[in-house]
Enzyme design. Structure first.
Site, PDB file in Angstrom:
ATOM      1  CD  GLU A 267      -1.791   2.090   2.158  1.00  0.00           C
ATOM      2  OE1 GLU A 267      -1.310   3.154   1.716  1.00  0.00           O
ATOM      3  OE2 GLU A 267      -2.081   1.906   3.346  1.00  0.00           O
ATOM      4  CB  CYS A 304      -2.588   5.677   3.604  1.00  0.00           C
ATOM      5  SG  CYS A 304      -3.537   4.629   4.713  1.00  0.00           S
TER       6      CYS A 304
END
Length: 508
Positions: A267, A304
């Site tokens: 990620e 994020c």
């Protein structure tokens, strides 16, 4: 250790049940409080941990679901037993407030217990059976049974921005252990003391439940050679990573270039665009602008899912959105960032925007040291689509507003975005027709599409998808949050005509 005991790290690695020191050390760089020395990882330690993980797999990979669930619950219990000590060292190392660390600890133990319940129920195994048809013409059909099986030892890289939920005993570790895979964690140097105390909790759970000691190891610090050795070790069968695009892409390429390529579940980064549709902007543009600003600066923008880009039409409604966002950001004081390096990278990201003629500064501030202040910029569709750098993530409280002339430009802009973790639509009833046009574009761009909210805050559940097309993640068919994340560490195996007494227990 009870919850009131203060924690002083010993600075060692945990390798298959043993705390091991190394000749070379590094010193932690806490936001406040004392610094401590920690052993630096080496490729030899990586090899020892991977060898132990492989040996443990022959036992752990074939334990019952109930036994693994008890182990996950025990890890959660041991983390909670160290609650105050974790908060103490975690706040010192990261600068995060106590409430944030306490909430993240709850999320971490919640993830572990969620996976425990999930594997006890057993549906994740996706068991399928085709009964034998010995009399079928022209050829008989054999007895066929399929089940998901664990893949083997997994490497996990701790994340800088989540010292608990995405690190030592975080989501990747929980999913892999639930699947039946031993784990070797490369601890993040931003919070080595937090990693150590959580590793102690896992070690205690291993002792309590009688699991093989090689089922978990933690390697602290180390230079690039440690990460390289870990992802290239022939006994590692998959990698979980949360971090920067540059670092993640380098590790991804190493995984792909191995003699036996393995999946790299990275990620990597996302700007998480938010589209404010016209009716919503006219009715509540200022309200949305204030809410967006709050999401943008949450945790100093170090999520994020931070919504770094807002898309709104030109005109009075868009102006009201910007005015409200600017006002809210102006009232936000400096915030401590996770590391000096992250703070420096944030200043570099701001410099990228300050030097572009096609970008109009709306709010510019000066950040110094380990603190960050919010910044806000504006551009248009043409400039954004022509300048790739405007779409690169700035890790911190920096926002960009992209103004569009009409619905067609909004659709064109959406098609121009790279892969994202999330995409948000702010809409009212009169925006439904445009939202229906926009939604098919956004579902191709993001793993999670949401309406009338903000993406910071990721629910840990059966339905959550935390992933997306590259560069948001390296495998858009997977998620790093929620019970579906266990699929990353399983593979289907078909058993043909295997006698009942020989089959895996879950297939009988």
């Amino acid at each position: 250790m009870d919850g009131t005991t203060r924690f002083t790290p010993h600075g060692k690695h945990l390798i298959a049940g043993d705390w091991v020191a190394a000749e070379t050390t590094f010193q932690s760089e806490p936001a406040h409080g004392p610094a401590y020395d920690f052993s630096v990882g080496t490729p030899d330690l990586v090899d020892a941990a991977c060898q132990a993980a492989e040996e443990a797999f022959w036992t752990y990979g074939y334990t019952t679901r109930a036994a693994r669930a008890d182990f996950l619950d025990a890890i959660a219990d041991e983390i909670e037993a160290r609650a105050e000590a974790i908060t103490q060292i975690g706040t010192q190392e990261t600068g995060l407030p106590e409430a944030r660390l306490m909430g993240e600890r709850g999320r971490t133990t919640g993830q572990l217990r969620l996976f425990a319940s999930y594997i006890r129920e057993g549906a994740y195994l996706d068991v399928r059976k085709d009964a034998a048809l010995p009399d079928r013409a022209p050829l008989p059909r054999p007895d066929l049974r399929m089940i998901q099986r664990p893949i083997g030892p997994v490497a996990v890289f701790g994340a800088s921005n989540f010292p608990l939920a995405f690190s030592t005993a975080g989501g990747d570790t929980a999913a892999a252990l639930a699947a039946g895979c031993p784990v070797v964690v490369k601890g993040h140097s931003a919070h080595p003391g937090t990693g150590e105390i959580v590793a102690e909790a896992i070690a205690a759970a291993i002792e309590k439940t009688g699991m093989p000691k090689g089922v978990f190891s933690l390697i602290q610090g180390g230079k690039r050679d440690v990460g390289t050795a870990l992802v290239q070790h022939p006994l590692i069968k998959a990698v979980g990573f949360t971090g920067s695009l540059g670092g993640g892409r380098a590790l991804f390429d190493l995984c792909a270039g191995r003699p036996e390529p393995i999946p790299f579940f990275g990620e990597l980064g996302s700007v998480n665009p938010m589209f404010v549709l016209p009716e919503a902007a006219a009715a509540r543009g200022a309200e949305i602008g204030t809410g967006w600003a709050g999401s943008l600066v949450m945790g100093a923008g170090q999520f994020c899912t931070n919504p770094g880009i807002a898309v709104v039409e030109k005109g009075a409604a868009g102006d009201a959105f910007i005015a409200a966002a600017k006002a809210a950001l102006s009232e936000t004081g400096p915030q401590v960032m996770l590391t000096d390096g992250i703070a420096a990278a944030y200043r570099d990201g701001q410099a990228r925007f300050d030097g572009r003629n096609a970008v109009t500064p709306l709010l510019t501030t000066e950040s110094a040291g380990r603190e960050a202040r919010p910044n806000l910029y504006e551009t248009d569709v043409e400039a954004y689509l022509q300048d790739h750098a405007l779409g690169e993530e700035v890790f911190g409280p920096l926002g960009l507003v992209v103004r569009v002339s009409d619905a067609e430009e909004m659709i064109a802009l959406a098609k121009g975005f790279e892969g994202q973790l999330t995409a948000t639509i702010q809409l009212d009833a009169g925006d439904a027709a445009l939202a229906r046009r926009l939604l098919p574009v956004l579902e191709r761009k993001a793993g999670r599409v949401l309406a009338n909210g903000f993406p910071t805050g990721v629910e840990v559940s059966d339905t959550m998808v935390h992933g997306g097309p590259y560069p948001a993640s390296t495998n858009f068919g997977a998620t790093s949050v929620g019970t579906l994340s266990i699929r990353r560490f399983l593979r289907p195996v078909c058993f043909q005509n295997i006698p009942e007494g020989v089959l895996p227990e879950d297939l009988k």
